[in-house]
Design an enzyme around this catalytic site. Structure first.
Site, PDB file in Angstrom:
ATOM      1  N   HIS A 225      27.668 -43.331 -25.067  1.00  0.00           N
ATOM      2  CA  HIS A 225      26.301 -43.563 -24.600  1.00  0.00           C
ATOM      3  C   HIS A 225      25.542 -42.242 -24.538  1.00  0.00           C
ATOM      4  CE1 HIS A 225      22.953 -45.550 -22.987  1.00  0.00           C
ATOM      5  NE2 HIS A 225      23.521 -46.318 -22.090  1.00  0.00           N
ATOM      6  N   TYR A 230      20.921 -40.911 -19.532  1.00  0.00           N
ATOM      7  CA  TYR A 230      22.206 -40.586 -18.928  1.00  0.00           C
ATOM      8  C   TYR A 230      22.653 -39.199 -19.414  1.00  0.00           C
ATOM      9  CZ  TYR A 230      21.716 -45.450 -17.689  1.00  0.00           C
ATOM     10  OH  TYR A 230      21.221 -46.628 -17.203  1.00  0.00           O
TER      11      TYR A 230
END
Length: 412
Positions: A225, A230
């Protein structure tokens, strides 16, 4: 006169040998296009043509995008809910199911109810899901994540951007990031502590260990990811990374963490048959000149492909609180939010990587199918419609006039 009837053995529904309980073997995965008997040369529409990703082949171009469902127990472990959730979708024919964002480190979860994969117990709780999906002759991947400064939040069905403190299992004192910059000034999330170089190295290793656990229990692919604000995304963007060491400053320094994670995952997997995916924040969608932009993405994808990434999952936004809607930044406001940017990436990388697009693609299957056939992107990843209807692939097939897909079920 005696009539002798030749007795032949009855057909038998063979059981799958993947699981210990009975479920019929699926010699042809649901969602596979089969031409009708009266037109055996009929070709499938683009969305129902098989595609090869590395050494893995899937039967159609409709995938299930990873979606956080915030339903893990207090040990960040999967429960029977996850088996029902993913199993009900997998049997109905998507080319691949990507399991939701799963934390690689104890401090890296988005919420106290995220899945985790930093220990073997967490891995074993995921195994029944993988086994069931394989018993249906389907493919699955898992998305590995570290939330960085956006960690220890409440599940989104409770609150948006609200801190989860210790009273509900949160870890606000352990939230970290590239730099001590909070997501929203004076917001509800905490200001992260800046990671040390040794901590960065440890998190890189955590990604590798989680990837190995995922492969050991049978996942067919691993997605890293790198989007939605993030930790990897935070390192890449100057809006969240103001470091002055080897992980900050220049473009090459800011992408260093991402490349180290990819290298560690590849080394830990050590299996050429397992493709590596990367979700990419193609743009911060910010008017700030320090924001990550599409031109940065074009440079990034060249690097990550060189390090072994075989699928690029194109998304945008999530790294700054005041981002602008992707549709407002598109030249063509009639397009779904990420089609234009996925098209640019695909034209840039050509056949060097598979490009997946997200964002409301189910609303117009005819348009999405045309995008696939025109080569704008290779794979349509669809999310929330599968929560409303696990048979979303069937609906898309119906709208495209595909009547000869292989289904497990029939109506009586």
């Amino acid at each position: 006169m005696t009539i002798v009837r030749e007795v032949k053995p009855s057909d038998d529904a063979k059981p799958s040998n993947v699981v210990s309980y009975y479920t019929p073997e699926q010699p042809i995965p649901a969602g596979t296009f089969i031409p009708p008997e009266d037109n055996p040369n009929q070709q499938p529409p683009g969305l129902f043509k098989p595609i090869q990703i590395g050494n893995m082949t899937i039967q159609n171009r409709v995938g299930v995008s990873p979606m956080c469902i915030f339903s893990a127990d207090s040990q960040f472990e999967a429960t029977p809910f996850h088996l029902v959730h993913y199993g009900s979708i997998a049997v109905r024919g998507p080319g691949i199911v990507i399991v939701e964002s799963t934390a690689v480190s104890p401090e890296g979860g988005l919420s106290p109810h995220d899945l985790g994969l930093w220990n073997d117990n967490q891995a074993e709780k995921l195994r029944p899901i993988v086994d069931f999906i394989h018993s249906q002759s389907q493919k699955c991947a898992i998305q590995l994540c570290h939330a960085g400064r956006k960690a220890s939040g409440q599940p989104l069905f409770l609150h948006l951007e609200q801190l989860a403190d210790e009273s509900v299992g949160g870890w606000p004192e352990s939230v970290v990031g590239p730099s001590p910059i909070e997501f929203r000034p004076n917001g509800n999330l905490v200001r992260p502590r800046e990671l040390t170089t040794s901590e960065i190295k440890r998190i890189v290793q955590d990604f590798g260990k989680a990837a190995k656990r995922a492969v050991d229990i049978g996942f067919d692919a691993v997605e890293i990811h790198g989007a939605h604000g993030y930790l990897i995304n935070q390192f890449c963007s100057e809006l969240s990374n103001q470091r002055t060491d080897e992980y900050g400053g220049s473009f090459e320094n800011r992408i260093r963490f991402a490349l180290e994670v990819i290298d560690e995952v590849k080394k830990s997997i050590n299996n050429e048959s397992i493709p590596i995916f990367l979700s990419v924040c193609a743009s911060d969608n910010s008017l700030d000149k320090k924001g990550w932009v599409v031109e940065d993405t074009m440079k990034l994808v060249d690097h990550v492909i060189g390090h072994g990434v075989q699928l690029l999952d194109i998304s945008s936004g999530g790294n700054c609180y005041n981002s602008i809607s992707r549709s407002r930044l598109n030249d063509d406001h009639t397009l779904p939010p990420h089609v234009e940017i996925a098209r640019k990436v695909k034209r840039h990388v050509g056949n060097k990587a598979v490009v997946a697009c997200v964002g409301k693609l189910e609303r117009d299957p005819v348009f999405t199918n045309k995008c696939i056939e025109d080569g704008d992107f290779d794979l349509a990843l669809i999310g929330t419609p599968f929560l409303k209807n696990p048979g979303t692939v069937w609906n898309i097939a119906d709208q495209l006039g595909v009547r000869w897909m292989r289904y497990r079920f029939s109506l009586s």
